[in-house]
Design an enzyme around this catalytic site. Structure first.
Site, PDB file in Angstrom:
ATOM      1  N   HIS A  17       0.833  -1.207   0.000  1.00  0.00           N
ATOM      2  CA  HIS A  17       0.000   0.000   0.000  1.00  0.00           C
ATOM      3  C   HIS A  17       0.867   1.256   0.000  1.00  0.00           C
ATOM      4  O   HIS A  17       0.606   2.188  -0.771  1.00  0.00           O
ATOM      5  CB  HIS A  17      -0.906   0.041   1.235  1.00  0.00           C
ATOM      6  CG  HIS A  17      -1.950  -1.020   1.278  1.00  0.00           C
ATOM      7  ND1 HIS A  17      -2.162  -1.784   2.408  1.00  0.00           N
ATOM      8  CD2 HIS A  17      -2.845  -1.440   0.365  1.00  0.00           C
ATOM      9  CE1 HIS A  17      -3.158  -2.625   2.172  1.00  0.00           C
ATOM     10  NE2 HIS A  17      -3.588  -2.446   0.923  1.00  0.00           N
ATOM     11  N   LYS A  41     -16.341  -7.533   5.333  1.00  0.00           N
ATOM     12  CA  LYS A  41     -15.032  -8.179   5.398  1.00  0.00           C
ATOM     13  C   LYS A  41     -14.622  -8.540   6.820  1.00  0.00           C
ATOM     14  O   LYS A  41     -13.674  -9.271   7.012  1.00  0.00           O
ATOM     15  CB  LYS A  41     -13.951  -7.279   4.761  1.00  0.00           C
ATOM     16  CG  LYS A  41     -13.982  -7.285   3.252  1.00  0.00           C
ATOM     17  CD  LYS A  41     -12.748  -6.614   2.702  1.00  0.00           C
ATOM     18  CE  LYS A  41     -12.664  -6.746   1.201  1.00  0.00           C
ATOM     19  NZ  LYS A  41     -11.438  -6.159   0.665  1.00  0.00           N
ATOM     20  N   ARG A  95      -1.684  -6.532  -8.189  1.00  0.00           N
ATOM     21  CA  ARG A  95      -0.611  -7.459  -7.859  1.00  0.00           C
ATOM     22  C   ARG A  95      -0.548  -8.587  -8.877  1.00  0.00           C
ATOM     23  O   ARG A  95       0.524  -9.047  -9.219  1.00  0.00           O
ATOM     24  CB  ARG A  95      -0.839  -8.059  -6.468  1.00  0.00           C
ATOM     25  CG  ARG A  95      -0.726  -7.070  -5.347  1.00  0.00           C
ATOM     26  CD  ARG A  95      -1.119  -7.728  -4.057  1.00  0.00           C
ATOM     27  NE  ARG A  95      -2.475  -8.258  -4.206  1.00  0.00           N
ATOM     28  CZ  ARG A  95      -3.358  -8.361  -3.255  1.00  0.00           C
ATOM     29  NH1 ARG A  95      -3.048  -8.002  -2.058  1.00  0.00           N
ATOM     30  NH2 ARG A  95      -4.558  -8.841  -3.477  1.00  0.00           N
ATOM     31  N   SER A 133      -3.000  -8.002   2.624  1.00  0.00           N
ATOM     32  CA  SER A 133      -3.343  -7.838   4.043  1.00  0.00           C
ATOM     33  C   SER A 133      -3.837  -9.135   4.658  1.00  0.00           C
ATOM     34  O   SER A 133      -3.475  -9.474   5.783  1.00  0.00           O
ATOM     35  CB  SER A 133      -4.396  -6.745   4.219  1.00  0.00           C
ATOM     36  OG  SER A 133      -3.878  -5.493   3.869  1.00  0.00           O
TER      37      SER A 133
END
Length: 164
Positions: A17, A41, A95, A133
């Protein structure tokens, strides 16, 4: 003034990030970090904790690189958040191919809602492409070393939360 919006849950903020934040800062006059509440989430950190971690990391980045960064929590549609902060561009980090497929759908929907807001994709630095994460939290939960994946202050908070 060119305003960019970099949205995410940032649970927690990673070196991937911060890499995107630093590089995006060079493209806009003001970078707004949109911290999504996203209750679905089930974040490890509260919204307030995620905002505080981002503010601390962004202060380090602006002290080093200059520029203007604002951390802005949001719970509405991404395109509405872009309107709220005056952003003309949404910045998304990629990514892998799987990221692109999801982001491709999101861009289509956002453009259907408002085609005046552009989306710019930035590839994660090669050294940071595997960082997610979710994986960082799993590694920390199982006692692994996450120091290569998150800033030191975030590592401390993560370990304290999971092992404390």
């Amino acid at each position: 003034m060119r305003i960019g919006l970099y949205p995410g849950t940032f649970d927690p903020v990673t070196l991937g990030h911060t890499d995107i934040i630093q590089r995006a800062l060079a493209l806009v006059d003001r970078l707004v970090i949109g911290v999504a509440i996203n209750r679905d989430k089930g974040p490890l950190f509260t919204l307030e904790e995620r905002v505080a971690m981002l503010q601390a990391e962004c202060a380090r980045i602006t002290a080093k690189c200059g520029g203007e960064i604002v951390v802005h929590p949001f719970e509405n549609l991404l395109i509405d958040c872009a309107h709220d902060v005056g952003a003309s561009v949404i910045i998304r980090g990629l990514r892998a191919v799987a990221d692109f497929e999801y982001e491709f759908q999101m861009v289509g929907m956002n453009r259907a809602l408002d085609d005046s807001v552009e989306t710019v994709f930035m590839m994660a630095d090669a050294r940071r492409q595997a960082i997610a994460s979710k994986l960082v939290k799993e590694i920390a939960r199982l006692g692994g070393d996450v120091s290569r994946f998150v800033p030191p202050a975030v590592e401390e908070r993560l370990i304290a939360r999971l092992r404390g």
